[in-house]
Structures are given as C-alpha cells and as structure tokens.
Design a protein around this motif. Structure first.
Motif, PDB file in Angstrom:
ATOM      1  N   LYS A  15       0.851  -1.197   0.000  1.00 11.88           N
ATOM      2  CA  LYS A  15       0.000   0.000   0.000  1.00 11.88           C
ATOM      3  C   LYS A  15       0.884   1.243   0.000  1.00 11.88           C
ATOM      4  N   THR A  16       0.645   2.139  -0.957  1.00 12.03           N
ATOM      5  CA  THR A  16       1.405   3.383  -1.069  1.00 12.03           C
ATOM      6  C   THR A  16       0.892   4.395  -0.050  1.00 12.03           C
ATOM      7  N   PRO A  17       1.652   5.461   0.212  1.00 14.24           N
ATOM      8  CA  PRO A  17       1.175   6.494   1.135  1.00 14.24           C
ATOM      9  C   PRO A  17      -0.158   7.103   0.685  1.00 14.24           C
ATOM     10  N   GLY A  18      -0.437   7.059  -0.613  1.00 11.00           N
ATOM     11  CA  GLY A  18      -1.689   7.584  -1.141  1.00 11.00           C
ATOM     12  C   GLY A  18      -2.861   6.620  -1.007  1.00 11.00           C
ATOM     13  N   GLY A  19      -2.594   5.424  -0.465  1.00 10.10           N
ATOM     14  CA  GLY A  19      -3.654   4.458  -0.231  1.00 10.10           C
ATOM     15  C   GLY A  19      -3.895   3.455  -1.345  1.00 10.10           C
ATOM     16  N   LYS A  20      -3.127   3.536  -2.428  1.00  9.21           N
ATOM     17  CA  LYS A  20      -3.287   2.583  -3.528  1.00  9.21           C
ATOM     18  C   LYS A  20      -2.408   1.361  -3.284  1.00  9.21           C
ATOM     19  N   LEU A  60       9.453   0.584  -1.017  1.00 15.85           N
ATOM     20  CA  LEU A  60       9.800   0.196   0.345  1.00 15.85           C
ATOM     21  C   LEU A  60       8.587  -0.430   1.018  1.00 15.85           C
ATOM     22  N   GLN A  61       8.785  -1.102   2.134  1.00 18.43           N
ATOM     23  CA  GLN A  61       7.676  -1.742   2.838  1.00 18.43           C
ATOM     24  C   GLN A  61       6.617  -0.749   3.285  1.00 18.43           C
ATOM     25  N   ASN A  62       7.005   0.513   3.496  1.00 13.35           N
ATOM     26  CA  ASN A  62       6.037   1.528   3.904  1.00 13.35           C
ATOM     27  C   ASN A  62       5.301   2.137   2.703  1.00 13.35           C
ATOM     28  N   GLY A  63       5.609   1.661   1.495  1.00 14.18           N
ATOM     29  CA  GLY A  63       4.934   2.120   0.285  1.00 14.18           C
ATOM     30  C   GLY A  63       5.620   3.250  -0.445  1.00 14.18           C
ATOM     31  N   GLU A  64       6.664   3.810   0.134  1.00 15.37           N
ATOM     32  CA  GLU A  64       7.388   4.892  -0.515  1.00 15.37           C
ATOM     33  C   GLU A  64       8.087   4.350  -1.765  1.00 15.37           C
ATOM     34  N   VAL A  65       8.032   5.123  -2.864  1.00 19.17           N
ATOM     35  CA  VAL A  65       8.668   4.735  -4.120  1.00 19.17           C
ATOM     36  C   VAL A  65       9.871   5.645  -4.333  1.00 19.17           C
ATOM     37  N   GLY A 113      14.421  -3.355  -1.010  1.00 19.77           N
ATOM     38  CA  GLY A 113      13.056  -3.010  -1.374  1.00 19.77           C
ATOM     39  C   GLY A 113      12.525  -3.970  -2.417  1.00 19.77           C
ATOM     40  N   TYR A 114      11.421  -3.586  -3.028  1.00 21.16           N
ATOM     41  CA  TYR A 114      10.724  -4.463  -3.971  1.00 21.16           C
ATOM     42  C   TYR A 114      10.558  -3.772  -5.318  1.00 21.16           C
ATOM     43  N   VAL A 115      10.771  -4.523  -6.388  1.00 26.63           N
ATOM     44  CA  VAL A 115      10.634  -4.001  -7.749  1.00 26.63           C
ATOM     45  C   VAL A 115       9.144  -3.977  -8.115  1.00 26.63           C
ATOM     46  N   PRO A 116       8.638  -2.830  -8.609  1.00 26.91           N
ATOM     47  CA  PRO A 116       7.251  -2.802  -9.070  1.00 26.91           C
ATOM     48  C   PRO A 116       7.059  -3.855 -10.163  1.00 26.91           C
ATOM     49  N   HIS A 117       6.026  -4.677 -10.023  1.00 27.29           N
ATOM     50  CA  HIS A 117       5.861  -5.792 -10.961  1.00 27.29           C
ATOM     51  C   HIS A 117       5.599  -5.326 -12.382  1.00 27.29           C
ATOM     52  N   TRP A 118       4.970  -4.164 -12.554  1.00 27.28           N
ATOM     53  CA  TRP A 118       4.696  -3.674 -13.906  1.00 27.28           C
ATOM     54  C   TRP A 118       5.971  -3.466 -14.711  1.00 27.28           C
ATOM     55  N   SER A 119       7.118  -3.304 -14.039  1.00 23.24           N
ATOM     56  CA  SER A 119       8.370  -3.087 -14.776  1.00 23.24           C
ATOM     57  C   SER A 119       8.995  -4.388 -15.275  1.00 23.24           C
ATOM     58  N   THR A 120       8.498  -5.529 -14.795  1.00 26.13           N
ATOM     59  CA  THR A 120       9.065  -6.815 -15.224  1.00 26.13           C
ATOM     60  C   THR A 120       8.038  -7.746 -15.865  1.00 26.13           C
ATOM     61  N   CYS A 121       6.752  -7.464 -15.706  1.00 22.58           N
ATOM     62  CA  CYS A 121       5.703  -8.338 -16.236  1.00 22.58           C
ATOM     63  C   CYS A 121       5.645  -8.206 -17.758  1.00 22.58           C
ATOM     64  N   PRO A 122       5.729  -9.307 -18.488  1.00 25.36           N
ATOM     65  CA  PRO A 122       5.668  -9.222 -19.946  1.00 25.36           C
ATOM     66  C   PRO A 122       4.290  -8.769 -20.452  1.00 25.36           C
ATOM     67  N   ASN A 123       3.280  -8.820 -19.604  1.00 26.86           N
ATOM     68  CA  ASN A 123       1.920  -8.459 -20.005  1.00 26.86           C
ATOM     69  C   ASN A 123       1.411  -7.214 -19.264  1.00 26.86           C
TER      70      ASN A 123
END
Length: 85
Positions: A17-22, A46-51, A67-77
């Motif tokens: 969850k991002t700081p904006g709630g998404k 980051l775990q707190n949602g900060e990008v 941290g974690y890689v946004p999945h949209w940057s690696t998903c082929p679809n």
C-alpha cells in the motif's frame, strides 16, 4: 504481506500500500538498491509504500537498502492492466 501470483504471467507478487492508499503489485523477492534521487532510472518500493528512484545492485555493502521491484516493470503483459484513457 501475503504472497500471491500475477493473474497474467504467474510470477510471485506481493501488494504494498502506497502512502496515497493505492495498492501496488511488486515482485515478491526483495532486492538491494542504491538510492539515486536525481539520476536513478529504476524504481524501488519500500515496505512503507514509498517509491524511490534508484539503481539495483547485488552488492549488499554498496546498497542503500532493500526493497521491492514494481511488478509492472518486469511483467511481460503489463500493458494488459494499464487504464485506458
């Protein structure tokens, strides 16, 4: 965080969850990153949602953190899930 799978490619993902709630889908495996606010070409969540802008590294001694890689940057679809405007 609960591990799930991408409906499109089947990869393991988590939702943060991002700081904006998404909720943002991220690759389930954390990675090391080097924060580069002005010149980083990659993104890390980051775990707190900060990008952050960053570069990825495999060297824990050079890393700013983990941290974690946004999945949209690696998903082929990824384009299948973008909102149509």
């Amino acid at each position: 965080m609960r591990e799930m799978h991408c409906k499109s490619c089947g990869a393991a993902i988590i939702w943060i969850k991002t700081p904006g709630g998404k909720s943002m889908p991220c690759n389930a495996s954390p990675i090391y990153y080097i924060e580069k606010p002005k010149s980083g070409t990659k993104r890390i969540v980051l775990q707190n949602g900060e990008v952050l802008a960053c570069e990825y590294t495999e060297d824990p001694h050079k890393a700013t953190g983990v941290g974690y890689v946004p999945h949209w940057s690696t998903c082929p679809n990824a384009g299948d899930f973008r909102k149509k405007g």
